[in-house]
Design an enzyme around this catalytic site. Structure first.
Site, PDB file in Angstrom:
ATOM      1  N   GLN A 259      -1.500  52.927  42.679  1.00  0.00           N
ATOM      2  CA  GLN A 259      -0.080  52.744  42.412  1.00  0.00           C
ATOM      3  C   GLN A 259       0.691  54.020  42.694  1.00  0.00           C
ATOM      4  OE1 GLN A 259       2.323  49.887  42.026  1.00  0.00           O
ATOM      5  NE2 GLN A 259       0.184  49.545  41.578  1.00  0.00           N
ATOM      6  N   HIS A 262       1.991  55.241  46.285  1.00  0.00           N
ATOM      7  CA  HIS A 262       3.134  54.632  46.970  1.00  0.00           C
ATOM      8  C   HIS A 262       4.271  55.620  47.154  1.00  0.00           C
ATOM      9  CE1 HIS A 262       2.377  50.425  47.678  1.00  0.00           C
ATOM     10  NE2 HIS A 262       1.811  50.296  46.501  1.00  0.00           N
ATOM     11  N   GLU A 327       5.720  45.688  36.551  1.00  0.00           N
ATOM     12  CA  GLU A 327       5.583  44.960  37.812  1.00  0.00           C
ATOM     13  C   GLU A 327       4.154  44.405  37.938  1.00  0.00           C
ATOM     14  OE1 GLU A 327       5.735  47.543  41.158  1.00  0.00           O
ATOM     15  OE2 GLU A 327       6.184  45.950  42.598  1.00  0.00           O
ATOM     16  N   HIS A 328       3.159  45.293  37.746  1.00  0.00           N
ATOM     17  CA  HIS A 328       1.746  44.905  37.821  1.00  0.00           C
ATOM     18  C   HIS A 328       1.061  45.181  36.486  1.00  0.00           C
ATOM     19  CE1 HIS A 328       2.716  46.375  42.021  1.00  0.00           C
ATOM     20  NE2 HIS A 328       2.346  45.135  42.267  1.00  0.00           N
ATOM     21  N   ASP A 361      -1.890  43.055  46.626  1.00  0.00           N
ATOM     22  CA  ASP A 361      -0.968  43.588  47.642  1.00  0.00           C
ATOM     23  C   ASP A 361      -1.212  42.954  49.009  1.00  0.00           C
ATOM     24  OD1 ASP A 361       0.375  45.306  45.981  1.00  0.00           O
ATOM     25  OD2 ASP A 361      -0.969  46.995  46.358  1.00  0.00           O
ATOM     26  N   HIS A 420      41.471  15.491  34.835  1.00  0.00           N
ATOM     27  CA  HIS A 420      40.058  15.156  34.654  1.00  0.00           C
ATOM     28  C   HIS A 420      39.933  13.829  33.892  1.00  0.00           C
ATOM     29  CE1 HIS A 420      39.337  19.313  35.818  1.00  0.00           C
ATOM     30  NE2 HIS A 420      38.028  19.151  35.707  1.00  0.00           N
TER      31      HIS A 420
END
Lengths: 429, 429
Positions: A259, A262, A327-328, A361, A420
């Site tokens: 991770q 990145h 996220e993960h 991934d 209406h």
């Protein structure tokens, strides 16, 4: 790297700081992007050619030269190792299968009052896919963005990928071909987003733009939103690993570094109930960094944003993970499904000791475009739902209208919307 | 009102002008809103009390006075006519039923390679519902925003409704109670949005904010987006009516005016194949305006944005409707289902001669919060999906990892992410 222990009196403050850390300092490019969008709207292809020459460092011969030809794609494919093409194909097949299983069904609900209610799902007509060029050109990202659109039934996918110095990444072209994307333009930046949103003489406008990009691309997506749909603007990547002492510390260490590699702004967090295991993982991280090609990035991410949190029990771990809404999420515990049921928010979960996030991934099948920065509390990963929209419908007979119409008239009048009410009352005869 | 005929040489330009007309000129309130959000973040309740006094014209006794008590809600209910409460209940019951039918199912997909893939839907923890106060207080909007959240399983719904001069609309409180909203605050404007997004000592923060509001509310939602989720910012309302000459021109006229009475910026468009019918509807619109309470607003909308489009055949009508991608679509034709199948984009469709759009605003069951301004090309109405998020998951055995892991390693290395590759390779043993 931050070490926290839920037994410490300072834990709440330390954990709150971890939650609140802004890991991104996006440059303000609003005005520059607004200018670029204005040029594309006013001048179309001419502006696109000029901006491509300025920002990408090559001079297209004309608007037609912006489009990548089928021959170029074939030539790119010829240079790729067969095992890499096979890996791409395995990934694509699995991504297609998983996303096909997500496809929702239409509803048609007959109603005792004599109406029929329905809900129809239909694909978007046209989608623009932005793909970063240069060093951050990720073929996996082409598959993850294009295939859900294809599975959803989107008729037209137009891909924009900048070609710095005129060069494209062959594997990106191979991924586009495998994903069935036939319309590829070598354009990038805010000018590519503007061209996809507003159209030019050679590029027809799309209805939604997805895909990652730099600060200019992100700001351009913000500015064209409304004219077209956009996906969410992704922040730096992150993982929370919950692991007991039965795991191999080196496995956990490499997962954290996968991770961290990145981006310096990425965040990797281990939650464990064993101080000894925590020490072993910290040591293994240091050892792995010795031999990792992207050690500079991964090391910086780990030092600045990494964390190890020591908990008294797993319920505490699941509560903290829910607050982090990562996220993960890797659950390296004996009963990972039971653990997952206790974590309320996560973009994607990876269950068991043999399930590193990296398989998600690339090849597992679920999407790798996921909510970051605690937004998994309310947002989801990319899916076929991003490329479908709903039309609800009502069919009424005179009897059906008679059954529910008077209530509509009463409410319309209470709200002061007499036309209406009249539109219903007129038909009640 | 614009009249267009597809046979005319100037049609394409006239229709393009209709598509491009910006019907909204939102005031720029960015800086004012940023200031208000900053005050709430810095001072919490103290700022909320001060801003409520300034903008809503009443002085709360303290932070506790911001919350509406159960006794006040009961008192409000006591003053409402029973038939109105019954209408509200019919609407709520039907909205609940339709949204319950939308609830998606989790996926669990065993995989020949030895993995299990899954997708889990879970509700958001907490949602903020903004309800405009004063003259535009619409109880129907409370039901349409709150009930999908309840059906989705959201644990906490906090409602903000400004109380100009301290007064609340009893029917809004009745709708909140019917929708199961127990947490109601008499706050409004950007300060209410900020308080819901960031929290104060008395108001816990939420994860998503939905509901309509003025320019300040819309801008505040834009500015807190990311911290929390938001719904789309709705533009002026619109309808496209496709009708043949067998319809009663007065019905169509009132349907057009029901849309037009919302707002001077609203848009009502008739598409028909009969010039005589077009004339009859235009005359009926003029006649109805004579007796309509909101004739000033509806007349202004019709004059500025209304249109009648004469087509050669219905296929042409369906194509134009797809390009307009209207919020509301009425299909007053002999075979409305076949017609709907030919219109690719619409927020909500109303089928047949006895199905005025107004029943969808109140009691039909589908949501009345719908995409406007041609965004139905890529967006959908409010639904349970707005209050759910997905977690995808992967469970891998050693054999499963062995089956797909090598492809992940190959792709990771091609992308230059070696820690990704190593995290898989280490476990391949």
């Amino acid at each position: 790297m931050t070490r926290l222990d839920t037994r410490d009196p300072g834990f709440a403050a330390g954990f709150a700081a971890l939650l609140d850390t802004a890991r991104e300092t996006t440059a303000r490019v609003d005005a520059a992007v607004a200018g670029i969008i204005g040029e594309i709207r006013a001048e179309g292809d001419a502006a696109l050619l000029r901006l491509t020459a300025r920002f990408d460092g090559w001079q297209p011969a004309g608007a037609a030269a912006l489009r990548v030809t089928p021959e170029e794609i074939e030539a790119a494919l010829a240079g790729i190792a067969p095992e890499l093409l096979a890996a791409l194909d395995l990934a694509a097949t699995r991504i297609e299968q998983f996303h096909r299983a997500q496809m929702p069904r239409d509803l048609e609900l007959p109603d005792p009052a004599g109406l029929t209610l329905g809900l129809r799902w239909t694909p978007l007509d046209a989608v623009g896919l932005y793909v970063p060029g240069g060093k951050a050109a990720y073929p996996s990202s082409v598959l993850m963005n294009a295939l859900p659109a294809r599975v959803a039934g989107v008729g037209r996918i137009a891909m924009a990928v900048p070609a710095p110095g005129g060069q494209l990444n062959p594997l990106v072209l191979a991924a586009a071909r495998r994903a069935g994307v036939a319309e590829v333009y070598r354009i990038g930046g805010a000018q590519a987003v503007a061209a996809l949103a507003w159209g030019t003489a050679t590029i027809a406008p799309v209805d939604r733009i997805v895909g990652p990009g730099n600060a200019y691309v992100a700001e351009a997506k913000r500015q064209v939103f409304g004219r077209v749909g956009i996906d969410s603007i992704a922040g730096p990547s992150e993982v929370v690993v919950i692991a007991d002492a039965s795991n191999d510390p080196r496995h956990v260490a490499v997962d954290l570094l996968a991770q961290a590699e990145h981006d310096e702004a990425a965040q990797a967090i281990l939650i464990t109930d064993s101080a000894g295991f925590a020490d072993a993982v910290a040591a293994a991280v240091a050892a792995e960094l010795e031999s990792l090609p992207r050690a500079a990035i991964a090391g910086e991410s780990w030092r600045r944003h990494g964390a190890i949190i020591l908990v008294r029990d797993w319920e505490e771990a699941f509560g903290l993970a829910s607050r982090l809404a990562p996220e993960h999420l890797q659950l390296m515990l004996p009963e990972p499904r039971a653990a997952m049921a206790r974590v309320r928010h996560a973009g994607a979960a990876f269950l068991g000791r043999y399930c590193p996030e990296a398989i998600g991934d690339y090849v597992a099948g679920p999407n790798h475009v996921l909510p970051t920065g605690r937004t998994a509390r309310f947002a989801s990963g990319l899916s076929v739902f991003d490329f479908l929209k709903r039309t609800t419908w009502v069919e009424a007979s005179p009897a059906g209208l008679a059954a529910i119409g008077p209530a509509a008239v009463a409410l319309a009048e209470a709200e002061g919307l007499q036309a209406h009410g009249r539109s219903v009352a007129l038909r009640l005869g």
